[in-house]
Design a protein around this motif. Structure first.
Motif, PDB file in Angstrom:
ATOM      1  N   TYR A   1      44.040   5.282-107.195  1.00  0.00           N
ATOM      2  CA  TYR A   1      43.053   4.264-106.863  1.00  0.00           C
ATOM      3  C   TYR A   1      42.808   3.414-108.105  1.00  0.00           C
ATOM      4  CZ  TYR A   1      41.903   6.943-102.648  1.00  0.00           C
ATOM      5  OH  TYR A   1      41.959   7.596-101.437  1.00  0.00           O
TER       6      TYR A   1
ATOM      7  N   GLU B   1      34.235   9.724-108.700  1.00  0.00           N
ATOM      8  CA  GLU B   1      33.204   9.482-107.681  1.00  0.00           C
ATOM      9  C   GLU B   1      32.813   8.008-107.647  1.00  0.00           C
ATOM     10  OE1 GLU B   1      28.662  11.002-106.530  1.00  0.00           O
ATOM     11  OE2 GLU B   1      29.753  11.901-108.216  1.00  0.00           O
TER      12      GLU B   1
ATOM     13  N   LEU C   1      35.831   6.005-106.038  1.00  0.00           N
ATOM     14  CA  LEU C   1      36.030   6.203-104.599  1.00  0.00           C
ATOM     15  C   LEU C   1      34.920   5.560-103.773  1.00  0.00           C
ATOM     16  CD1 LEU C   1      37.316   9.894-104.534  1.00  0.00           C
ATOM     17  CD2 LEU C   1      38.647   7.785-104.373  1.00  0.00           C
ATOM     18  N   ALA C   2      33.743   5.372-104.379  1.00  0.00           N
ATOM     19  CA  ALA C   2      32.628   4.749-103.653  1.00  0.00           C
ATOM     20  C   ALA C   2      32.976   3.327-103.213  1.00  0.00           C
ATOM     21  CB  ALA C   2      31.378   4.738-104.535  1.00  0.00           C
ATOM     22  N   TYR C   3      33.853   2.660-103.945  1.00  0.00           N
ATOM     23  CA  TYR C   3      34.239   1.288-103.589  1.00  0.00           C
ATOM     24  C   TYR C   3      35.222   1.243-102.419  1.00  0.00           C
ATOM     25  CZ  TYR C   3      32.055  -0.390-107.894  1.00  0.00           C
ATOM     26  OH  TYR C   3      31.148  -0.705-108.882  1.00  0.00           O
ATOM     27  N   PHE C   4      35.712   2.387-101.995  1.00  0.00           N
ATOM     28  CA  PHE C   4      36.706   2.418-100.925  1.00  0.00           C
ATOM     29  C   PHE C   4      36.143   2.988 -99.620  1.00  0.00           C
ATOM     30  CE2 PHE C   4      38.973   2.257-104.881  1.00  0.00           C
ATOM     31  CZ  PHE C   4      40.051   1.421-104.621  1.00  0.00           C
ATOM     32  N   LYS C   5      34.839   3.227 -99.593  1.00  0.00           N
ATOM     33  CA  LYS C   5      34.222   3.771 -98.377  1.00  0.00           C
ATOM     34  C   LYS C   5      33.879   2.652 -97.410  1.00  0.00           C
ATOM     35  CE  LYS C   5      32.352   7.883-100.642  1.00  0.00           C
ATOM     36  NZ  LYS C   5      31.133   8.634-101.037  1.00  0.00           N
TER      37      LYS C   5
ATOM     38  N   LYS D   1      45.730   2.217-103.907  1.00  0.00           N
ATOM     39  CA  LYS D   1      44.584   1.543-103.295  1.00  0.00           C
ATOM     40  C   LYS D   1      43.874   0.733-104.376  1.00  0.00           C
ATOM     41  CE  LYS D   1      45.314   5.492-100.856  1.00  0.00           C
ATOM     42  NZ  LYS D   1      46.182   6.614-101.344  1.00  0.00           N
TER      43      LYS D   1
END
Length: 275
Positions: free
Chosen positions: A167, A268, A271-275, A190
């Motif tokens: 990511y 963490e 990954l928050a930007y991909f939710k 991603k």
């Protein structure tokens, strides 16, 4: 004519450029004809034109330099190898836990730094359990690896990322960045553009390791200027960009820390930007 120990092993499977470098590592300076004679003895089928073309490309890459009608290895290229090999010798002379835990490095060029980062990421990834793909996250001011995919070390970077679940967050949305990120997405990475990351440093998290890269203000300014003014990747002269920026002498600080808590926080946050 000066002689030195051979730096590269000569064999028939070597590329013409590799053979030229090997030849000039133990005999120099040599004319194009002398170099051709050495190469043709080692591998049949190579033409004088092929050797001449390889010499011109090596000169363009500043690996060799021409003095009159003769060629020799560039002293700047040799110095860059010395700097890089010194860093690698330090890392590879010990095991991973002794060398990459909480260490600081300084590199003179982006290219040297990139080579070290690629080797470090490969080494860290190789130390992780193989039951599943490790999660690898990147926070970068700019993206550039795909621009130099023809160069072995950058091609290796692309291949190494295929073994990770990767990511990336990229600060800049310049056309070059968008083009590079489009390339990465085709490789399974991603990507999101996020303005408030990589302000002071680029950051990477893999396993329990956190790598930070602090580019000098001069490098950041030069990169920003080129990326901002370039509207299409086709407008770039890749060789000029590489030599003027990626081989520009500066100081780039790199820190590598083994800290699971920080690595988990970076993952963490990413990954928050991909939710």
């Amino acid at each position: 004519m000066t002689s030195l120990p051979t730096l590269f092993r000569l064999n028939g499977s070597s590329s013409t450029k590799e053979q030229i470098i090997s030849i000039l590592s133990h005999e120099f300076p040599l004319s194009a004809k002398q170099i051709f004679n050495y190469v043709s003895k080692n591998s049949g089928g190579v033409s004088y034109q092929g050797v001449h073309k390889a010499l011109q490309e090596l000169a363009l890459d500043k690996v060799v330099e021409k003095r009159g009608r003769e060629f020799l290895l560039s002293s700047n290229w040799i110095n860059s190898l010395n700097t890089f090999s010194g860093q690698l010798k330090y890392v590879y002379s010990n095991n991973l836990s002794e060398t990459l835990d909480n260490k600081n490095f300084v590199f003179k060029t982006i290219h040297d730094c990139d080579r070290f980062l690629i080797e470090s990421v490969v080494k860290i990834a190789g130390s992780l359990p193989t039951t599943e793909k490790p999660l690898f996250v990147m926070h970068c001011r700019h993206a550039w690896v795909p621009l130099f995919i023809s160069r072995t070390e950058y091609r290796n970077m692309v291949e190494s990322l295929k073994s990770t679940d990767c990511y990336g967050l990229v600060k800049s949305e310049a056309p070059i960045d968008r083009w590079c990120c489009s390339f990465w997405e085709k490789q399974g990475v991603k990507v999101r553009f996020v303005r408030d990351i990589a302000t002071l440093s680029d950051a990477y998290a893999l396993g329990d390791y956190v790598i930070e890269v602090f580019y000098s203000p001069e490098v950041r300014q030069e990169m920003d200027k080129i990326y901002d003014k370039t509207k299409q990747v086709s407008d770039l002269n890749m060789d000029d960009l590489f030599h003027s920026v990626f081989e520009m002498e500066t100081e780039i600080a790199v820190t590598i820390n083994k800290n699971k808590l920080i690595a988990d926080q970076i993952r963490e946050q990413t990954l928050a930007y991909f939710k």
